[in-house]
Write a protein that holds these residues in place. Structure first.
Motif, PDB file in Angstrom:
ATOM      1  N   VAL A  90       0.833  -1.200   0.000  1.00  0.00           N
ATOM      2  CA  VAL A  90       0.000   0.000   0.000  1.00  0.00           C
ATOM      3  C   VAL A  90       0.871   1.255   0.000  1.00  0.00           C
ATOM      4  O   VAL A  90       1.846   1.346   0.757  1.00  0.00           O
ATOM      5  CB  VAL A  90      -0.926   0.019   1.229  1.00  0.00           C
ATOM      6  CG1 VAL A  90      -1.729   1.315   1.285  1.00  0.00           C
ATOM      7  CG2 VAL A  90      -1.858  -1.191   1.214  1.00  0.00           C
ATOM      8  N   VAL A  91       0.523   2.220  -0.829  1.00  0.00           N
ATOM      9  CA  VAL A  91       1.112   3.553  -0.791  1.00  0.00           C
ATOM     10  C   VAL A  91      -0.050   4.545  -0.831  1.00  0.00           C
ATOM     11  O   VAL A  91      -0.774   4.616  -1.831  1.00  0.00           O
ATOM     12  CB  VAL A  91       2.071   3.812  -1.964  1.00  0.00           C
ATOM     13  CG1 VAL A  91       2.590   5.253  -1.901  1.00  0.00           C
ATOM     14  CG2 VAL A  91       3.235   2.839  -1.943  1.00  0.00           C
ATOM     15  N   ALA A  92      -0.239   5.277   0.251  1.00  0.00           N
ATOM     16  CA  ALA A  92      -1.308   6.267   0.328  1.00  0.00           C
ATOM     17  C   ALA A  92      -0.696   7.653   0.423  1.00  0.00           C
ATOM     18  O   ALA A  92       0.102   7.926   1.328  1.00  0.00           O
ATOM     19  CB  ALA A  92      -2.207   6.008   1.533  1.00  0.00           C
ATOM     20  N   ASP A  93      -1.032   8.522  -0.504  1.00  0.00           N
ATOM     21  CA  ASP A  93      -0.555   9.901  -0.455  1.00  0.00           C
ATOM     22  C   ASP A  93      -1.159  10.635   0.738  1.00  0.00           C
ATOM     23  O   ASP A  93      -2.299  10.365   1.143  1.00  0.00           O
ATOM     24  CB  ASP A  93      -0.951  10.647  -1.728  1.00  0.00           C
ATOM     25  CG  ASP A  93      -0.245  10.134  -2.960  1.00  0.00           C
ATOM     26  OD1 ASP A  93       0.764   9.420  -2.828  1.00  0.00           O
ATOM     27  OD2 ASP A  93      -0.725  10.436  -4.074  1.00  0.00           O
ATOM     28  N   PHE A  94      -0.411  11.580   1.273  1.00  0.00           N
ATOM     29  CA  PHE A  94      -0.906  12.397   2.376  1.00  0.00           C
ATOM     30  C   PHE A  94      -2.223  13.067   2.014  1.00  0.00           C
ATOM     31  O   PHE A  94      -3.108  13.216   2.847  1.00  0.00           O
ATOM     32  CB  PHE A  94       0.141  13.457   2.730  1.00  0.00           C
ATOM     33  CG  PHE A  94      -0.270  14.400   3.824  1.00  0.00           C
ATOM     34  CD1 PHE A  94      -0.209  14.014   5.155  1.00  0.00           C
ATOM     35  CD2 PHE A  94      -0.702  15.690   3.527  1.00  0.00           C
ATOM     36  CE1 PHE A  94      -0.586  14.888   6.163  1.00  0.00           C
ATOM     37  CE2 PHE A  94      -1.077  16.565   4.531  1.00  0.00           C
ATOM     38  CZ  PHE A  94      -1.010  16.163   5.855  1.00  0.00           C
ATOM     39  N   GLU A  95      -2.370  13.468   0.756  1.00  0.00           N
ATOM     40  CA  GLU A  95      -3.559  14.192   0.312  1.00  0.00           C
ATOM     41  C   GLU A  95      -4.734  13.279   0.001  1.00  0.00           C
ATOM     42  O   GLU A  95      -5.784  13.743  -0.462  1.00  0.00           O
ATOM     43  CB  GLU A  95      -3.234  15.029  -0.934  1.00  0.00           C
ATOM     44  CG  GLU A  95      -2.266  16.170  -0.706  1.00  0.00           C
ATOM     45  CD  GLU A  95      -0.802  15.740  -0.670  1.00  0.00           C
ATOM     46  OE1 GLU A  95       0.031  16.536  -0.200  1.00  0.00           O
ATOM     47  OE2 GLU A  95      -0.492  14.596  -1.112  1.00  0.00           O
ATOM     48  N   ALA A  96      -4.619  11.961   0.237  1.00  0.00           N
ATOM     49  CA  ALA A  96      -5.664  11.026  -0.177  1.00  0.00           C
ATOM     50  C   ALA A  96      -6.933  11.145   0.644  1.00  0.00           C
ATOM     51  O   ALA A  96      -8.014  10.798   0.168  1.00  0.00           O
ATOM     52  CB  ALA A  96      -5.150   9.587  -0.104  1.00  0.00           C
ATOM     53  N   ALA A  97      -6.842  11.606   1.894  1.00  0.00           N
ATOM     54  CA  ALA A  97      -8.015  11.626   2.763  1.00  0.00           C
ATOM     55  C   ALA A  97      -9.009  12.679   2.313  1.00  0.00           C
ATOM     56  O   ALA A  97      -8.640  13.750   1.829  1.00  0.00           O
ATOM     57  CB  ALA A  97      -7.598  11.889   4.211  1.00  0.00           C
ATOM     58  N   ALA A  98     -10.285  12.378   2.498  1.00  0.00           N
ATOM     59  CA  ALA A  98     -11.325  13.352   2.200  1.00  0.00           C
ATOM     60  C   ALA A  98     -11.118  14.588   3.062  1.00  0.00           C
ATOM     61  O   ALA A  98     -10.803  14.503   4.239  1.00  0.00           O
ATOM     62  CB  ALA A  98     -12.701  12.754   2.469  1.00  0.00           C
ATOM     63  N   GLY A  99     -11.285  15.756   2.463  1.00  0.00           N
ATOM     64  CA  GLY A  99     -11.102  16.996   3.211  1.00  0.00           C
ATOM     65  C   GLY A  99      -9.652  17.390   3.377  1.00  0.00           C
ATOM     66  O   GLY A  99      -9.341  18.370   4.035  1.00  0.00           O
ATOM     67  N   ASN A 100      -8.722  16.638   2.764  1.00  0.00           N
ATOM     68  CA  ASN A 100      -7.296  16.930   2.894  1.00  0.00           C
ATOM     69  C   ASN A 100      -6.711  17.104   1.505  1.00  0.00           C
ATOM     70  O   ASN A 100      -5.867  16.340   1.077  1.00  0.00           O
ATOM     71  CB  ASN A 100      -6.606  15.784   3.641  1.00  0.00           C
ATOM     72  CG  ASN A 100      -5.107  16.034   3.803  1.00  0.00           C
ATOM     73  OD1 ASN A 100      -4.666  17.164   3.834  1.00  0.00           O
ATOM     74  ND2 ASN A 100      -4.339  14.961   3.906  1.00  0.00           N
ATOM     75  N   ARG A 101      -7.195  18.070   0.774  1.00  0.00           N
ATOM     76  CA  ARG A 101      -6.776  18.272  -0.600  1.00  0.00           C
ATOM     77  C   ARG A 101      -5.789  19.419  -0.698  1.00  0.00           C
ATOM     78  O   ARG A 101      -5.970  20.477  -0.105  1.00  0.00           O
ATOM     79  CB  ARG A 101      -7.978  18.569  -1.496  1.00  0.00           C
ATOM     80  CG  ARG A 101      -9.074  17.505  -1.444  1.00  0.00           C
ATOM     81  CD  ARG A 101      -8.536  16.116  -1.698  1.00  0.00           C
ATOM     82  NE  ARG A 101      -9.639  15.176  -1.922  1.00  0.00           N
ATOM     83  CZ  ARG A 101      -9.517  13.885  -1.983  1.00  0.00           C
ATOM     84  NH1 ARG A 101      -8.327  13.336  -1.811  1.00  0.00           N
ATOM     85  NH2 ARG A 101     -10.540  13.102  -2.194  1.00  0.00           N
ATOM     86  N   SER A 102      -4.735  19.179  -1.454  1.00  0.00           N
ATOM     87  CA  SER A 102      -3.705  20.199  -1.605  1.00  0.00           C
ATOM     88  C   SER A 102      -4.215  21.367  -2.426  1.00  0.00           C
ATOM     89  O   SER A 102      -4.942  21.199  -3.394  1.00  0.00           O
ATOM     90  CB  SER A 102      -2.474  19.581  -2.294  1.00  0.00           C
ATOM     91  OG  SER A 102      -1.576  20.587  -2.697  1.00  0.00           O
ATOM     92  N   GLY A 103      -3.789  22.558  -2.045  1.00  0.00           N
ATOM     93  CA  GLY A 103      -4.146  23.745  -2.808  1.00  0.00           C
ATOM     94  C   GLY A 103      -3.478  23.802  -4.169  1.00  0.00           C
ATOM     95  O   GLY A 103      -3.779  24.657  -4.978  1.00  0.00           O
ATOM     96  N   THR A 104      -2.546  22.873  -4.452  1.00  0.00           N
ATOM     97  CA  THR A 104      -1.872  22.851  -5.737  1.00  0.00           C
ATOM     98  C   THR A 104      -2.665  22.105  -6.790  1.00  0.00           C
ATOM     99  O   THR A 104      -2.260  22.026  -7.935  1.00  0.00           O
ATOM    100  CB  THR A 104      -0.494  22.179  -5.607  1.00  0.00           C
ATOM    101  OG1 THR A 104      -0.697  20.809  -5.232  1.00  0.00           O
ATOM    102  CG2 THR A 104       0.357  22.858  -4.566  1.00  0.00           C
ATOM    103  N   GLY A 105      -3.801  21.511  -6.407  1.00  0.00           N
ATOM    104  CA  GLY A 105      -4.593  20.758  -7.377  1.00  0.00           C
ATOM    105  C   GLY A 105      -4.402  19.262  -7.274  1.00  0.00           C
ATOM    106  O   GLY A 105      -5.133  18.491  -7.896  1.00  0.00           O
TER     107      GLY A 105
END
Length: 366
Positions: free
Chosen positions: A38-53
């Protein structure tokens, strides 16, 4: 290690022959059988979206073959030059971000937020090929052994969704196992907060921060565990690692029956606990908002989760001390937890301390 079918290393074992890749959030039930990495990006969680898109992904690759680790063929890691690395934030920008977090603490918006920067260097293998992940993993294992070290490389030539991650993580995000005696399925986490070159360098700020994040992790586990089973089994233990020491605590609980038997086990676990508290902050929702504001690039697998799931058991590390490669660029993240008691220059130096040994190992000798 070579080949177009992909491989992963973890827990003293080697997995080879990647046969499929799934989106963990879309198909969590797929992880209930077989051996997956498993590899999960830090931004994968709902409500945790990067401002970079960047939306972030949580992916898992299933491997057909798993066996005890064997001595790999001799390979040589040819890394980027030491002066090729650049940072997503320079010292002035990072210290300004620390001051901004302290202002948020003063205003009562947050108690702690983890602020990170990403180091990057152009890099490719011979003739522009993908770099040799196995060679880097072997170099880190020799120069910076870590309790949750892991690596996975599924090349683009495999026909599957590619991945290239090499981690020397010292931190447990989640382990999952069946407890003997019919107790149930036990989930455990080992948050790290507090870093210094030696035990004498650990401060009251480090200890207070560790207690704060341990309490956050305890609250996270309570969302998926039976009432009354979540406990802190150790607090503020000093762990010695190459070149530095950490303060580590341990929290465990017994999964509630509806979570343990659910085909959506991993969706529920990630929804309740991801991203890891030690690399986000408290309260988590406020910390994530501040991270989106202050960090200029997405973290990707850094500060996410890296590890394995095999037939109902699992061991996932927090993706710190982690290199990842894509699009001709090798990246490595480093950060620090910011509280009211933070000194901006000291926090910058902590990010340097965490990066210096590993980036040196990944770079060509001067």
């Amino acid at each position: 290690m070579t080949g177009d079918t992909g491989w992963a290393s973890f827990a003293g074992r080697i997995a080879t022959d990647a046969v499929e890749c799934v989106d963990v959030l879309a198909e969590p039930e797929r992880l209930t059988t077989g051996t997956w990495f498993v590899v999960a990006d830090f931004e994968a969680a709902a409500g945790n979206r990067s401002g970079t898109g960047s939306q972030g992904r949580a992916r898992a690759w299933r491997f057909a073959q798993v066996h005890d680790a064997e001595a790999p063929p001799a390979t040589t890691w040819n890394g980027p030059a030491p002066d090729a690395w650049t940072s997503s934030m320079d010292q002035t920008t990072y210290e300004a971000a620390v001051d901004r977090v302290r202002a948020y603490v003063r205003e009562g918006d947050v108690y702690q937020a983890n602020i990170c920067r990403v180091l990057s260097a152009p890099h490719a293998g011979p003739a522009g090929a993908e770099p040799d992940a196995w060679a880097l993993a072997a170099r880190l294992a020799a120069g910076n052994p870590a309790p949750h070290a892991a690596a996975v490389h599924v090349p683009a030539a495999s026909g599957l969704d590619p991945v290239w991650v090499v981690s020397a993580s010292p931190e447990l995000y989640l382990s999952l196992r069946d407890e003997p005696g019919g107790i149930g399925r036990v989930v455990e986490s080992g948050p790290i907060k507090g870093t210094a070159r030696d035990p004498d360098g650990l401060t009251d700020k480090d200890r207070a921060e560790n207690v704060m994040i341990t309490d956050l992790v305890r609250n996270d586990l309570q969302t998926v565990c039976r009432p009354g089973t979540v406990e802190v089994t150790s607090l503020l233990e000093v762990e010695v690692h190459p070149g530095l020491v950490h303060l580590v605590s341990r929290v465990r609980g017994v999964l509630s029956d509806d979570v343990a038997r659910s085909g959506e086990l991993w969706r529920r676990l990630l929804a309740g606990t991801f991203p890891p508290g030690s690399v986000s902050g408290a309260p988590k929702s406020s910390a994530l908002r501040i991270i989106r504001e202050l960090e200029p690039v997405p973290r990707g697998p850094y500060c996410g989760a890296v590890g394995w799931v095999a037939d109902g058991e699992a061991s996932l590390a927090v993706g710190i001390r982690t290199f990842w490669w894509a699009d001709g660029v090798l990246r490595f993240g480093t950060g620090a937890g910011i509280t009211w008691g933070s000194d901006p220059t000291a926090e910058w130096h902590e990010t340097e301390l965490k990066a210096e040994r590993l980036v040196s190992l990944a770079s060509e000798p001067r």
